[in-house]
Design a protein around this motif. Sequence first.
Motif, mmCIF file in Angstrom:
data_model
loop_
_atom_site.group_PDB
_atom_site.id
_atom_site.type_symbol
_atom_site.label_atom_id
_atom_site.label_comp_id
_atom_site.label_asym_id
_atom_site.label_seq_id
_atom_site.Cartn_x
_atom_site.Cartn_y
_atom_site.Cartn_z
ATOM 1 N N ALA A 111 0.747 -1.034 0.010
ATOM 2 C CA ALA A 111 -0.022 0.131 0.111
ATOM 3 C C ALA A 111 0.817 1.111 -0.045
ATOM 4 O O ALA A 111 0.581 2.174 0.553
ATOM 5 N N ASP A 112 1.891 1.133 -0.660
ATOM 6 C CA ASP A 112 2.685 2.477 -0.464
ATOM 7 C C ASP A 112 2.288 3.422 -1.796
ATOM 8 O O ASP A 112 2.021 3.213 -2.917
ATOM 9 N N ILE A 113 1.855 4.443 -1.169
ATOM 10 C CA ILE A 113 1.382 5.708 -1.907
ATOM 11 C C ILE A 113 2.193 6.937 -1.350
ATOM 12 O O ILE A 113 2.365 7.298 -0.354
ATOM 13 N N SER A 114 2.958 7.651 -2.476
ATOM 14 C CA SER A 114 3.578 8.761 -2.063
ATOM 15 C C SER A 114 2.486 10.031 -2.217
ATOM 16 O O SER A 114 1.717 9.954 -2.971
ATOM 17 N N VAL A 115 2.938 10.813 -1.449
ATOM 18 C CA VAL A 115 2.133 12.055 -1.176
ATOM 19 C C VAL A 115 3.199 13.321 -1.263
ATOM 20 O O VAL A 115 4.439 13.260 -0.916
ATOM 21 N N ASP A 116 2.599 14.724 -1.821
ATOM 22 C CA ASP A 116 3.594 15.561 -1.904
ATOM 23 C C ASP A 116 3.918 16.453 -0.930
ATOM 24 O O ASP A 116 5.004 16.873 -0.677
ATOM 25 N N GLU A 117 2.700 16.234 0.190
ATOM 26 C CA GLU A 117 2.967 17.194 1.418
ATOM 27 C C GLU A 117 2.731 16.273 2.583
ATOM 28 O O GLU A 117 1.918 15.297 2.508
ATOM 29 N N ILE A 118 3.399 16.691 3.472
ATOM 30 C CA ILE A 118 3.090 15.955 5.086
ATOM 31 C C ILE A 118 2.121 16.448 5.940
ATOM 32 O O ILE A 118 2.252 18.009 5.919
ATOM 33 N N THR A 119 0.898 16.203 6.136
ATOM 34 C CA THR A 119 -0.290 16.887 6.875
ATOM 35 C C THR A 119 0.322 17.493 8.038
ATOM 36 O O THR A 119 0.981 16.608 8.930
ATOM 37 N N PRO A 120 0.422 18.523 8.564
ATOM 38 C CA PRO A 120 0.529 19.262 9.781
ATOM 39 C C PRO A 120 -0.333 18.325 10.903
ATOM 40 O O PRO A 120 -1.257 17.931 10.724
ATOM 41 N N LYS A 121 0.605 18.083 12.019
ATOM 42 C CA LYS A 121 -0.021 17.410 13.027
ATOM 43 C C LYS A 121 0.038 18.171 14.464
ATOM 44 O O LYS A 121 0.520 19.006 14.419
ATOM 45 N N GLU A 122 -0.546 17.662 15.204
ATOM 46 C CA GLU A 122 -0.714 17.928 16.706
ATOM 47 C C GLU A 122 0.100 17.171 17.595
ATOM 48 O O GLU A 122 -0.475 15.979 17.780
ATOM 49 N N MET A 123 1.461 16.986 17.969
ATOM 50 C CA MET A 123 2.043 16.465 18.709
ATOM 51 C C MET A 123 1.957 16.682 20.235
ATOM 52 O O MET A 123 2.186 17.873 20.778
ATOM 53 N N PHE A 124 1.447 15.620 20.969
ATOM 54 C CA PHE A 124 1.281 15.691 22.434
ATOM 55 C C PHE A 124 2.498 14.458 23.052
ATOM 56 O O PHE A 124 2.258 13.496 22.644
ATOM 57 N N PHE A 125 3.353 15.226 23.740
ATOM 58 C CA PHE A 125 4.289 14.376 24.500
ATOM 59 C C PHE A 125 4.331 14.149 25.930
ATOM 60 O O PHE A 125 4.077 15.168 26.684
ATOM 61 N N VAL A 126 3.934 12.752 26.367
ATOM 62 C CA VAL A 126 3.344 12.818 27.751
ATOM 63 C C VAL A 126 4.291 11.789 28.310
ATOM 64 O O VAL A 126 4.597 10.913 28.172
ATOM 65 N N VAL A 127 5.067 12.203 29.422
ATOM 66 C CA VAL A 127 5.999 11.491 30.207
ATOM 67 C C VAL A 127 5.520 11.112 31.491
ATOM 68 O O VAL A 127 5.222 12.089 32.478
ATOM 69 N N ASP A 128 5.833 9.937 31.873
ATOM 70 C CA ASP A 128 5.592 9.234 33.426
ATOM 71 C C ASP A 128 6.761 9.980 33.991
ATOM 72 O O ASP A 128 8.037 9.584 34.126
#
Length: 810
Positions: free
Chosen positions: A300-317
Amino acid sequence: MLRSILTAAVILTVAAVSTAQPLDESGSGRMQVTGEEGVVGDLPLEHTAVVIDVSGNLQRATVRQVYGNPYDQVIEAVYTFPLPQSGAVDRMNMWIGDRLIEGKIHERQLARQIYDDAIAAGQTASLLEQERPNIFTQSVGNILPGDSIVIEISYVAPVEYDDGEYEIVFPMVVGPRFLPPGEHIMNVFGIYQIATSVEDADRITPPVVPEGTRAGYDIELQLNLNTGVAIQDYESVNHEVDMRVGLNGILTIELENAEEIPNRDFVFRYTTASDRIQSGVIAHNGAMGGHFMLILQPDADISVDEITPKEMFFVVDCSGSMSGQPMEVAKETVRQFVAGMNPDDTFQIMRFSETASSMSRTPLPNTPENVRQGIAYINTMSGMGGTMMIEGVRAAIGYPEDPERMRFVIFLTDGYIGNEAEILGELQSTLGENTRLFSIGVGSSTNRYLIEGLAEEGRGHAYYVGLNEDPEEAVGDIYNKINDPYLVGIGIDWGDLQVHDVYPSRIPDLYAGEPLVIVGQYDGSGTDRVRITGTVAGRRWSQEMDVALPADQEANDVVATLWARKRIHELNRQMYDSYGYVNASQDIIDEITDTALDYQIMSEYTAFVAVSEEVRTDPDSGEPITVQVPVNMPEGVSYEGVFGESGGRGGAMNRSSYAASPSVSQSLGFGGAGLVSGEECNEPSLDYYDGDGWETSWLPSVTHVSASPTLGLLPSVVRSAAREMAEELEEAYGAFVEGLDNADDWPTGTVTFEVTVNGSGAITSVSVSGQGLDDGLDGELCDILTGLDLPAPPDGAGIIRLQYSFQKTW
């Protein structure tokens, strides 16, 4: 059965010992700390030997635990230990010298009863129980002085695979579990009392050897790899290993140190000459019907021109067990994540121990200034206090979603908690459609059941970073998965094949490099072209493969075992609740028990028991003294972080309950939540009164407990028939107690009925074995059970013993 309990670290003396040591009659005893390494000796567990045989994508492991008795009195050994959470334990045998006693699987309550009765009768017996999918308790009773008893446990499991890399894991120690405060008051190993929300806290918290010492038992491990293709590269994460290739092409890996300390997981990763997992179907069709395992690497390899912006949450114990080296590894991992974000991403950094807090009120744009602020926030983190993980989950998942962005939560923890069901239930019920959670286990011996469960319920993937690993690879792999399009909405068209009971019931999202692994049952036989469909990057995707399901195939029987293990896992997931297992359904418990007994594998509701025919000790000489085997502290975990400085402030133990070694726990103040004094441990009053209050309304309850033997019938068939009788038994029981003036006079307890069955399955007689409820009521109940509806037993006529529990509820 009540026994004296010796926790094998109660009294420590520094001396070399070569003779058997007496235990005093109070149950306190002596054990030794010997040598420069601080070895805690004179333990009933002497050695563990592990052999793992890998063939293709499946593994079969045999674990041999050697028990002895260094004392001059008869003892019972109790050892809490881990096994892989994905494994199906299908065998437990006991060796006394050269005599083999095969273990039998029963309902857990019945197995415990058989074990207790054997110990009381002077027979040597062993009992294997499951507390969690990755935590087990082995009890070996009536071990005579000088005995050598070997317990042999075997399990099957899949070989984990991701993006070209295979992984074999054998856990070696149960880490200290944090127990949130709650209403269940119990004694933990007879050392202290706790009030916790975890009902089986005493079953998952073995004592830990004192700081600066190690347990005297050791472990050896051998891994035999039969991959079918050449191995290109390999890595042993936590242990030095030796490797050799046999004439048959099988690669054998052994621990370099044959007397290794079991204080960290064995983790072996390898790649082969093929960069893809072998796709295909493994099928078995035997006495239990048709079962299959389908493995497919989606194209299922499909190339895309742009990487969609993401919301990154980093949670640390940031709890106490993470202090020291694990915290430094976690901080470096998050620093690398922050540095690797895409330009248009936003990010938030959270930490939790007893409460949760965050870097900022809202997620911040990925700018140099905000990154510096994030790194500074990371650098301030330290491990202290308890692990109220529910706070961390709620903070990350409950924060309002940005409809324009997918949220990816990166959750770092060692997983050292006892309320896994509560956490997984919270995540299962609250995860939004635009949120995915990737879990990272940090440390040498993490709670993989929880960490894999977080990823499963979070629709992400689990990774692990060891104490001596650079997290760069894990960080890069996760970014590759979330930056590349992934396959969602997967469905399978089985054509004309009669396939059913497929697991996982909801096929998860597949990220780059992940295979599709499905297990299921089928009827009959046939060959067809199966079509797998889904969506990737908004485009429809499909792939076909030919599948042949045979009418008769005795080989590959482990496929049926793994199907049963997966079914039990799926049923357990239905009982996850944000308050733990309080909503446990008896119907689901019965399904789990039926499956486990039919397929002869362990679950939380079944257990293996083995009993010697020989009476080996005088039953009138008193009960054996129970010796709880202490475990090592996992490598890298701080005693101070868990228990506090010299038992003082700052450790997680001061807020609730990690299991401490007795020598440590006796010095702790235990000033925080979760610990109670003896006078506070009275049972709560259930006396309600008329007037301003209300009067207790008691109700009769009858539950089927066990059925054995089943005369060749599937256990599920007999148990189902027995459950059908419960309602009628409850009506008779209710009518009887209705005639009693006081609910305190109600007869309660577990009653065993002996049901005589003829060759056609008809019931010819029923009688009560042992203690009944009331002579008149017992006769009525026996008459009801003559209506039990059974098919003809394959083993012919015989007696089936049915147990029912008669209780009052309100």
